[in-house]
Design a protein around this motif. Structure first.
Motif, PDB file in Angstrom:
ATOM      1  N   PHE A 179       2.270  -4.939  -3.910  1.00 43.93           N
ATOM      2  CA  PHE A 179       1.666  -4.713  -5.201  1.00 43.93           C
ATOM      3  C   PHE A 179       1.130  -3.423  -5.460  1.00 43.93           C
ATOM      4  O   PHE A 179       1.439  -2.457  -6.055  1.00 43.93           O
ATOM      5  CB  PHE A 179       1.183  -5.903  -5.748  1.00 43.93           C
ATOM      6  CG  PHE A 179       0.709  -5.688  -7.277  1.00 43.93           C
ATOM      7  CD1 PHE A 179       1.365  -5.781  -8.115  1.00 43.93           C
ATOM      8  CD2 PHE A 179      -0.466  -5.114  -7.312  1.00 43.93           C
ATOM      9  CE1 PHE A 179       0.905  -5.853  -9.644  1.00 43.93           C
ATOM     10  CE2 PHE A 179      -1.272  -4.934  -8.791  1.00 43.93           C
ATOM     11  CZ  PHE A 179      -0.236  -5.417  -9.739  1.00 43.93           C
ATOM     12  N   VAL A 180       0.273  -2.952  -4.307  1.00 44.88           N
ATOM     13  CA  VAL A 180      -0.315  -1.904  -4.398  1.00 44.88           C
ATOM     14  C   VAL A 180       0.711  -0.537  -4.175  1.00 44.88           C
ATOM     15  O   VAL A 180       0.391   0.349  -4.896  1.00 44.88           O
ATOM     16  CB  VAL A 180      -1.551  -1.682  -3.035  1.00 44.88           C
ATOM     17  CG1 VAL A 180      -2.017  -0.344  -2.887  1.00 44.88           C
ATOM     18  CG2 VAL A 180      -2.540  -2.841  -3.613  1.00 44.88           C
ATOM     19  N   ASP A 181       1.492  -1.051  -3.452  1.00 44.70           N
ATOM     20  CA  ASP A 181       2.254   0.245  -3.198  1.00 44.70           C
ATOM     21  C   ASP A 181       3.369   0.400  -4.320  1.00 44.70           C
ATOM     22  O   ASP A 181       3.763   1.544  -4.596  1.00 44.70           O
ATOM     23  CB  ASP A 181       3.628  -0.387  -1.725  1.00 44.70           C
ATOM     24  CG  ASP A 181       2.769  -0.141  -0.416  1.00 44.70           C
ATOM     25  OD1 ASP A 181       1.562   0.431  -0.489  1.00 44.70           O
ATOM     26  OD2 ASP A 181       3.341  -0.800   0.362  1.00 44.70           O
ATOM     27  N   ALA A 182       3.667  -0.693  -4.881  1.00 41.99           N
ATOM     28  CA  ALA A 182       4.596  -0.577  -6.118  1.00 41.99           C
ATOM     29  C   ALA A 182       3.744   0.251  -7.220  1.00 41.99           C
ATOM     30  O   ALA A 182       4.352   0.969  -8.067  1.00 41.99           O
ATOM     31  CB  ALA A 182       4.929  -2.032  -6.833  1.00 41.99           C
ATOM     32  N   VAL A 183       2.426  -0.016  -7.440  1.00 39.39           N
ATOM     33  CA  VAL A 183       1.625   0.834  -8.446  1.00 39.39           C
ATOM     34  C   VAL A 183       1.660   2.280  -8.128  1.00 39.39           C
ATOM     35  O   VAL A 183       1.350   3.016  -8.625  1.00 39.39           O
ATOM     36  CB  VAL A 183       0.234  -0.011  -8.307  1.00 39.39           C
ATOM     37  CG1 VAL A 183      -0.681   1.012  -9.155  1.00 39.39           C
ATOM     38  CG2 VAL A 183       0.380  -1.369  -9.004  1.00 39.39           C
ATOM     39  N   ALA A 184       1.479   2.426  -6.589  1.00 38.83           N
ATOM     40  CA  ALA A 184       1.252   3.754  -6.038  1.00 38.83           C
ATOM     41  C   ALA A 184       2.675   4.597  -6.557  1.00 38.83           C
ATOM     42  O   ALA A 184       2.276   5.870  -6.944  1.00 38.83           O
ATOM     43  CB  ALA A 184       1.219   3.806  -4.618  1.00 38.83           C
ATOM     44  N   THR A 185       3.657   4.038  -6.595  1.00 35.31           N
ATOM     45  CA  THR A 185       4.794   4.816  -7.085  1.00 35.31           C
ATOM     46  C   THR A 185       4.778   5.257  -8.481  1.00 35.31           C
ATOM     47  O   THR A 185       5.428   6.119  -8.855  1.00 35.31           O
ATOM     48  CB  THR A 185       6.161   3.875  -6.867  1.00 35.31           C
ATOM     49  OG1 THR A 185       6.355   2.876  -7.774  1.00 35.31           O
ATOM     50  CG2 THR A 185       6.346   3.701  -5.301  1.00 35.31           C
ATOM     51  N   ARG A 186       3.866   4.446  -9.314  1.00 32.59           N
ATOM     52  CA  ARG A 186       3.775   4.879 -10.950  1.00 32.59           C
ATOM     53  C   ARG A 186       2.912   5.880 -11.077  1.00 32.59           C
ATOM     54  O   ARG A 186       2.531   6.222 -12.164  1.00 32.59           O
ATOM     55  CB  ARG A 186       3.475   3.443 -11.505  1.00 32.59           C
ATOM     56  CG  ARG A 186       4.404   2.564 -11.499  1.00 32.59           C
ATOM     57  CD  ARG A 186       4.020   1.253 -12.023  1.00 32.59           C
ATOM     58  NE  ARG A 186       4.913   0.053 -12.168  1.00 32.59           N
ATOM     59  CZ  ARG A 186       4.863  -1.132 -12.957  1.00 32.59           C
ATOM     60  NH1 ARG A 186       4.201  -0.841 -13.946  1.00 32.59           N
ATOM     61  NH2 ARG A 186       5.980  -1.758 -12.914  1.00 32.59           N
ATOM     62  N   ILE A 187       1.984   6.269 -10.224  1.00 30.68           N
ATOM     63  CA  ILE A 187       0.708   7.262 -10.258  1.00 30.68           C
ATOM     64  C   ILE A 187       1.151   8.534  -9.365  1.00 30.68           C
ATOM     65  O   ILE A 187       1.242   8.183  -8.196  1.00 30.68           O
ATOM     66  CB  ILE A 187      -0.448   6.635  -9.546  1.00 30.68           C
ATOM     67  CG1 ILE A 187      -0.795   5.202 -10.330  1.00 30.68           C
ATOM     68  CG2 ILE A 187      -1.623   7.562  -9.830  1.00 30.68           C
ATOM     69  CD1 ILE A 187      -2.041   4.362  -9.847  1.00 30.68           C
ATOM     70  N   GLY A 228       0.963  11.556  -7.273  1.00 31.81           N
ATOM     71  CA  GLY A 228       0.196  11.791  -6.204  1.00 31.81           C
ATOM     72  C   GLY A 228      -0.778  10.863  -5.243  1.00 31.81           C
ATOM     73  O   GLY A 228      -1.589  10.944  -4.752  1.00 31.81           O
ATOM     74  N   ALA A 229      -0.294   9.365  -5.696  1.00 28.12           N
ATOM     75  CA  ALA A 229      -1.066   8.537  -5.007  1.00 28.12           C
ATOM     76  C   ALA A 229      -0.602   8.145  -3.708  1.00 28.12           C
ATOM     77  O   ALA A 229       0.198   8.271  -3.419  1.00 28.12           O
ATOM     78  CB  ALA A 229      -0.911   7.210  -6.098  1.00 28.12           C
ATOM     79  N   THR A 230      -1.878   7.571  -2.960  1.00 29.02           N
ATOM     80  CA  THR A 230      -1.403   7.212  -1.671  1.00 29.02           C
ATOM     81  C   THR A 230      -1.623   5.552  -1.735  1.00 29.02           C
ATOM     82  O   THR A 230      -2.303   5.340  -2.570  1.00 29.02           O
ATOM     83  CB  THR A 230      -2.202   7.767  -0.713  1.00 29.02           C
ATOM     84  OG1 THR A 230      -3.816   7.499  -1.137  1.00 29.02           O
ATOM     85  CG2 THR A 230      -2.463   9.410  -0.748  1.00 29.02           C
ATOM     86  N   PRO A 231      -1.348   4.953  -0.572  1.00 33.73           N
ATOM     87  CA  PRO A 231      -1.774   3.475  -0.570  1.00 33.73           C
ATOM     88  C   PRO A 231      -3.366   3.450  -0.850  1.00 33.73           C
ATOM     89  O   PRO A 231      -3.643   2.312  -1.490  1.00 33.73           O
ATOM     90  CB  PRO A 231      -1.066   2.991   0.447  1.00 33.73           C
ATOM     91  CG  PRO A 231      -0.132   4.199   0.975  1.00 33.73           C
ATOM     92  CD  PRO A 231      -0.598   5.350   0.277  1.00 33.73           C
ATOM     93  N   ALA A 232      -3.982   4.264  -0.093  1.00 39.78           N
ATOM     94  CA  ALA A 232      -5.532   4.059  -0.275  1.00 39.78           C
ATOM     95  C   ALA A 232      -5.867   4.446  -1.762  1.00 39.78           C
ATOM     96  O   ALA A 232      -6.773   3.494  -2.260  1.00 39.78           O
ATOM     97  CB  ALA A 232      -6.119   4.932   0.706  1.00 39.78           C
ATOM     98  N   THR A 233      -5.445   5.347  -2.361  1.00 38.33           N
ATOM     99  CA  THR A 233      -5.827   5.511  -3.526  1.00 38.33           C
ATOM    100  C   THR A 233      -5.499   4.414  -4.697  1.00 38.33           C
ATOM    101  O   THR A 233      -6.271   4.298  -5.761  1.00 38.33           O
ATOM    102  CB  THR A 233      -5.573   6.968  -4.348  1.00 38.33           C
ATOM    103  OG1 THR A 233      -4.155   7.163  -4.333  1.00 38.33           O
ATOM    104  CG2 THR A 233      -6.312   8.031  -3.209  1.00 38.33           C
ATOM    105  N   ALA A 234      -4.223   4.168  -4.400  1.00 40.83           N
ATOM    106  CA  ALA A 234      -3.658   3.206  -5.248  1.00 40.83           C
ATOM    107  C   ALA A 234      -4.291   1.736  -5.325  1.00 40.83           C
ATOM    108  O   ALA A 234      -4.672   0.934  -6.123  1.00 40.83           O
ATOM    109  CB  ALA A 234      -1.965   2.747  -5.234  1.00 40.83           C
TER     110      ALA A 234
END
Length: 145
Positions: free
Chosen positions: A85-93, A95-101
């Motif tokens: 879920f976090v990784d999927a959100v990262a793709t929507r933001i 410049g996001a990384t897994p940590a920032t997501a």
């Protein structure tokens, strides 16, 4: 027998700015605009993972704008694990990384229990794969064996 409404249910819906302010504070975002953008992304992602009565109840207890974000999503066919879920959100933001997501997801989801109540939060967590509790700012207790 119908249960009496909880204190959360008896109150009016919180307003969108209250939710965004809570996310801004939780995520330490410098602007309300940034907090609002992250809130929209995370709630849209969550919307497909919450189904049934819990989805309806969540939409009813959130501000109207948040309810629309939740309700407009098509339910997923396979719930994502918390890391997925976090990784999927990262793709929507951008410049996001897994940590920032993970930070962004937690900033939004951890504000929900105060708005929707612990009872609904518990029901949501029962519906989601294990690992989501921490994203909601809750301890994840393993059942006794």
């Amino acid at each position: 027998m119908v249960d009496a409404p909880s204190a959360v249910e008896a109150t009016a819906r919180p307003d969108w700015s209250r939710l965004v302010d809570a996310v801004q504070e939780s995520g330490q975002y410098t602007t309300a605009k940034e907090a609002e953008r992250i809130t929209r992304i995370v709630l849209s992602a969550l919307g497909g993972h919450v189904i049934g009565d819990e989805r309806v109840e969540l939409a009813r207890r959130l501000p109207e704008e948040a309810a629309r974000l939740i309700a407009s999503q098509i339910p997923v066919t396979r719930p994502l694990t918390a890391p997925e879920f976090v990784d999927a959100v990262a793709t929507r933001i951008d410049g996001a990384t897994p940590a920032t997501a993970r930070w962004d997801v937690s900033a939004v989801l951890s504000t929900l229990p105060a708005l929707v109540g612990d009872d609904l939060t518990t029901r949501l967590l029962r519906q989601l794969p294990s690992g989501y509790a921490l994203l909601f700012g809750k301890a994840e207790l393993a059942p006794a064996v």
